[in-house]
Motif scaffolding. Structure first.
Motif, PDB file in Angstrom:
ATOM      1  N   PHE A 166       1.756  17.063  -3.290  1.00 45.76           N
ATOM      2  CA  PHE A 166       2.575  15.877  -3.021  1.00 45.76           C
ATOM      3  C   PHE A 166       3.573  16.176  -1.902  1.00 45.76           C
ATOM      4  N   MET A 167       4.174  17.367  -1.944  1.00 50.02           N
ATOM      5  CA  MET A 167       5.105  17.754  -0.881  1.00 50.02           C
ATOM      6  C   MET A 167       4.391  17.844   0.464  1.00 50.02           C
ATOM      7  N   ALA A 168       3.194  18.424   0.460  1.00 52.52           N
ATOM      8  CA  ALA A 168       2.428  18.535   1.700  1.00 52.52           C
ATOM      9  C   ALA A 168       2.099  17.157   2.254  1.00 52.52           C
ATOM     10  N   ASN A 169       1.797  16.224   1.364  1.00 56.95           N
ATOM     11  CA  ASN A 169       1.510  14.856   1.782  1.00 56.95           C
ATOM     12  C   ASN A 169       2.738  14.207   2.426  1.00 56.95           C
ATOM     13  N   GLU A 170       3.915  14.424   1.836  1.00 58.90           N
ATOM     14  CA  GLU A 170       5.151  13.861   2.386  1.00 58.90           C
ATOM     15  C   GLU A 170       5.467  14.469   3.752  1.00 58.90           C
ATOM     16  N   ILE A 171       5.232  15.754   3.905  1.00 59.48           N
ATOM     17  CA  ILE A 171       5.482  16.414   5.189  1.00 59.48           C
ATOM     18  C   ILE A 171       4.541  15.866   6.254  1.00 59.48           C
ATOM     19  N   ASP A 172       3.269  15.718   5.900  1.00 55.06           N
ATOM     20  CA  ASP A 172       2.293  15.158   6.837  1.00 55.06           C
ATOM     21  C   ASP A 172       2.693  13.739   7.254  1.00 55.06           C
ATOM     22  N   ALA A 173       3.174  12.963   6.279  1.00 52.57           N
ATOM     23  CA  ALA A 173       3.595  11.595   6.564  1.00 52.57           C
ATOM     24  C   ALA A 173       4.753  11.577   7.556  1.00 52.57           C
ATOM     25  N   HIS A 174       5.698  12.484   7.361  1.00 51.89           N
ATOM     26  CA  HIS A 174       6.857  12.527   8.250  1.00 51.89           C
ATOM     27  C   HIS A 174       6.453  12.980   9.647  1.00 51.89           C
ATOM     28  N   ARG A 175       5.539  13.916   9.733  1.00 56.73           N
ATOM     29  CA  ARG A 175       5.072  14.378  11.049  1.00 56.73           C
ATOM     30  C   ARG A 175       4.382  13.240  11.799  1.00 56.73           C
ATOM     31  N   LEU A 176       3.591  12.446  11.091  1.00 52.03           N
ATOM     32  CA  LEU A 176       2.900  11.330  11.718  1.00 52.03           C
ATOM     33  C   LEU A 176       3.903  10.285  12.204  1.00 52.03           C
ATOM     34  N   PHE A 177       4.912  10.012  11.372  1.00 49.42           N
ATOM     35  CA  PHE A 177       5.941   9.039  11.740  1.00 49.42           C
ATOM     36  C   PHE A 177       6.738   9.532  12.946  1.00 49.42           C
ATOM     37  N   LEU A 178       7.062  10.814  12.970  1.00 46.65           N
ATOM     38  CA  LEU A 178       7.813  11.383  14.096  1.00 46.65           C
ATOM     39  C   LEU A 178       7.020  11.239  15.394  1.00 46.65           C
ATOM     40  N   SER A 179       5.725  11.472  15.338  1.00 43.59           N
ATOM     41  CA  SER A 179       4.878  11.312  16.523  1.00 43.59           C
ATOM     42  C   SER A 179       4.837   9.857  16.977  1.00 43.59           C
ATOM     43  N   ALA A 180       4.792   8.942  16.000  1.00 40.89           N
ATOM     44  CA  ALA A 180       4.779   7.513  16.348  1.00 40.89           C
ATOM     45  C   ALA A 180       6.091   7.095  16.983  1.00 40.89           C
ATOM     46  N   GLU A 181       7.209   7.588  16.442  1.00 44.83           N
ATOM     47  CA  GLU A 181       8.536   7.230  16.947  1.00 44.83           C
ATOM     48  C   GLU A 181       8.725   7.712  18.384  1.00 44.83           C
ATOM     49  N   THR A 182       8.189   8.881  18.701  1.00 47.28           N
ATOM     50  CA  THR A 182       8.370   9.459  20.039  1.00 47.28           C
ATOM     51  C   THR A 182       7.215   9.084  20.972  1.00 47.28           C
ATOM     52  N   ARG A 183       6.369   8.164  20.523  1.00 49.74           N
ATOM     53  CA  ARG A 183       5.252   7.660  21.321  1.00 49.74           C
ATOM     54  C   ARG A 183       4.288   8.760  21.736  1.00 49.74           C
ATOM     55  N   GLN A 184       4.127   9.726  20.876  1.00 50.40           N
ATOM     56  CA  GLN A 184       3.203  10.829  21.151  1.00 50.40           C
ATOM     57  C   GLN A 184       1.996  10.803  20.221  1.00 50.40           C
ATOM     58  N   LEU A 185       1.915   9.778  19.395  1.00 52.73           N
ATOM     59  CA  LEU A 185       0.818   9.676  18.437  1.00 52.73           C
ATOM     60  C   LEU A 185      -0.438   9.158  19.138  1.00 52.73           C
ATOM     61  N   GLU A 186      -1.523   9.889  19.011  1.00 54.68           N
ATOM     62  CA  GLU A 186      -2.795   9.479  19.584  1.00 54.68           C
ATOM     63  C   GLU A 186      -3.669   8.863  18.493  1.00 54.68           C
ATOM     64  N   VAL A 187      -4.244   7.721  18.796  1.00 54.66           N
ATOM     65  CA  VAL A 187      -5.098   7.026  17.831  1.00 54.66           C
ATOM     66  C   VAL A 187      -6.510   7.587  17.907  1.00 54.66           C
ATOM     67  N   ASN A 188      -7.040   8.004  16.752  1.00 56.11           N
ATOM     68  CA  ASN A 188      -8.402   8.539  16.672  1.00 56.11           C
ATOM     69  C   ASN A 188      -9.245   7.594  15.822  1.00 56.11           C
ATOM     70  N   ASN A 189      -9.955   6.697  16.474  1.00 55.79           N
ATOM     71  CA  ASN A 189     -10.761   5.720  15.749  1.00 55.79           C
ATOM     72  C   ASN A 189     -12.047   6.347  15.223  1.00 55.79           C
ATOM     73  N   GLU A 190     -12.386   5.979  13.998  1.00 62.01           N
ATOM     74  CA  GLU A 190     -13.597   6.475  13.359  1.00 62.01           C
ATOM     75  C   GLU A 190     -14.012   5.476  12.276  1.00 62.01           C
ATOM     76  N   PRO A 191     -15.278   5.531  11.831  1.00 65.98           N
ATOM     77  CA  PRO A 191     -15.688   4.650  10.727  1.00 65.98           C
ATOM     78  C   PRO A 191     -14.938   5.022   9.453  1.00 65.98           C
ATOM     79  N   VAL A 192     -14.372   4.027   8.788  1.00 66.48           N
ATOM     80  CA  VAL A 192     -13.580   4.260   7.581  1.00 66.48           C
ATOM     81  C   VAL A 192     -14.085   3.358   6.460  1.00 66.48           C
TER      82      VAL A 192
END
Length: 395
Positions: A210-236
């Motif tokens: 659960f902690m690892a999941n929260e850390i991953d979530a924060h890292r993703l949000f930080l990348s989005a906030e700084t406009r460094q998040l790259e979108v990787n489209n795939e079949p879901v």
């Protein structure tokens, strides 16, 4: 500070920066540009001529550059004023490393008639001491009469960049440590002889994950906030995402304390999108719904398709007061106290900035609160041409 910043043999001195032509331009432009307007800008600001020489500036530039003498500012190029290491012995912009200079790129873009924003990392060398600047440089063309000039604003982002770097390093190291706990807990669980030890080891693994999941979530949000998040489209496969979110919270402390159950309904369909981002969107909405739900209630998660779009609905029996409704997506707004409020804001950022969708909600005493996320089934499908912030709120 030394009075002789430049060597007498330096080309920066040889071309006589503060020449009579520069002084003439300075006096002429002062008549057409209100000095008070430039002086009102809190950040360093200056105007360049077509040779990239400073002909007008505000007091903040003088303070930041550490130079009070007008004749040592007028006529200089930015790198010369800031004593850039690459401008020592050469004119600013003429050294080989200058091709990587963000300030030069921004000014050159402005010279083509377009506004530009670049990051400039500059090493200054004054009195045998080195100082590092990290500047956001905004440059725009400025036409006065028949002459072309360029206005430049500088923002010192050294502290924010350093903070961002430190946060990334911290999160990376923390995630490695937590994953180490997961691995150790898993081995302990497998080697335990008693059921009590296995249960305890299982709890450790669950909490660490659960902690690892929260850390991953924060890292993703930080990348989005700084406009460094790259979108990787795939079949879901949508059902897998919803089931994964439900598994995360079913039986967790959040739901146990209030006896809240999760109910998932979805059509069998897939879409092409970024799976990580979609997961975080649904997870944040479910987490918020659980926190907002009254005890002994159900949080519903639903996914359907319509007009080449997927529509996700997360429902709970709580209601949003009218006084809070129009602030729901504001950054850091929360009814849960200080230090909260990134959940719905991150949902909006992820959905609208990265998945080309839209998010909205409705809330009433009779129907509770429903959050809706609509995204294209394929990344080639355009976002809906609808009001991006519709709300249907009732008290």
């Amino acid at each position: 500070m030394s009075e002789d910043v430049y060597s007498p043999k330096s080309p920066a001195e040889e071309y006589n920066p503060c020449s009579s032509d520069i002084l003439d331009q300075h006096e002429r432009i002062k008549k057409d540009v209100t000095a008070e307007l430039l002086n009102s800008v809190p950040n360093p600001a200056f105007i360049l001529n077509s040779d990239r020489r400073i002909i007008l500036y505000n007091p903040t530039l003088s303070e930041v550059a550490g130079e009070k003498r007008t004749d040592k500012i007028l006529g200089r190029r930015p790198g010369e004023l800031f004593r850039c290491c690459n401008a020592q012995g050469k004119k600013c912009g003429e050294s080989i490393p200058c091709v990587q200079c963000g300030a030069l790129r921004a000014i050159q873009t402005a010279m083509t008639g377009e506004s530009a924003e670049e990051i400039c990392m500059l090493l200054s060398h004054v009195d045998d001491k080195v100082k590092a600047y990290t500047l956001k440089v905004n440059a725009s063309p400025l036409t006065i009469g028949e002459e072309q000039f360029f206005i430049v604003h500088l923002t010192d982002i050294s502290d924010s960049m350093h903070k961002e770097m430190m946060e990334r390093v911290f999160l990376h190291d923390l995630l490695n440590a937590v994953n180490g706990i997961v691995n150790a807990g898993t081995l302990l669980k497998e080697d335990s002889e008693s059921s009590e030890q296995r249960d305890l080891a299982g709890m450790i693994v669950d909490r660490a994950r659960f902690m690892a999941n929260e850390i991953d979530a924060h890292r993703l949000f930080l990348s989005a906030e700084t406009r460094q998040l790259e979108v990787n489209n795939e079949p879901v496969i949508v059902k897998q995402v919803l089931d994964s979110v439900c598994a995360l919270y079913t039986g967790s402390q959040m739901t146990k304390d209030k006896n809240i159950s999760l109910k998932s309904e979805t059509e069998e369909f897939a879409l092409t999108t970024d799976k990580r981002i979609l997961y975080r969107i649904i997870e944040n909405l479910v987490k918020n719904a659980i926190e907002a739900s009254p005890a002994n209630s159900t949080v519903g998660i639903k996914a359907t398709t319509k007009n080449n779009h997927a529509l996700f609905t997360v429902s709970n029996k709580g209601t949003i007061p009218m006084t809070n409704a129009h602030q729901i997506f504001q950054k850091s707004f929360s009814t849960k106290g200080k230090g909260r409020g990134l959940g719905t804001y991150s949902v909006k950022i992820f959905t609208e900035n990265y998945l080309r969708g839209r998010v909205w909600f409705d809330s009433s005493q009779d129907d509770g609160t429903n959050f809706y996320v609509e995204i294209p089934l394929s990344h080639s499908t355009g976002a809906s041409a609808v009001d991006p912030c519709p709300n249907n709120l009732q008290n």
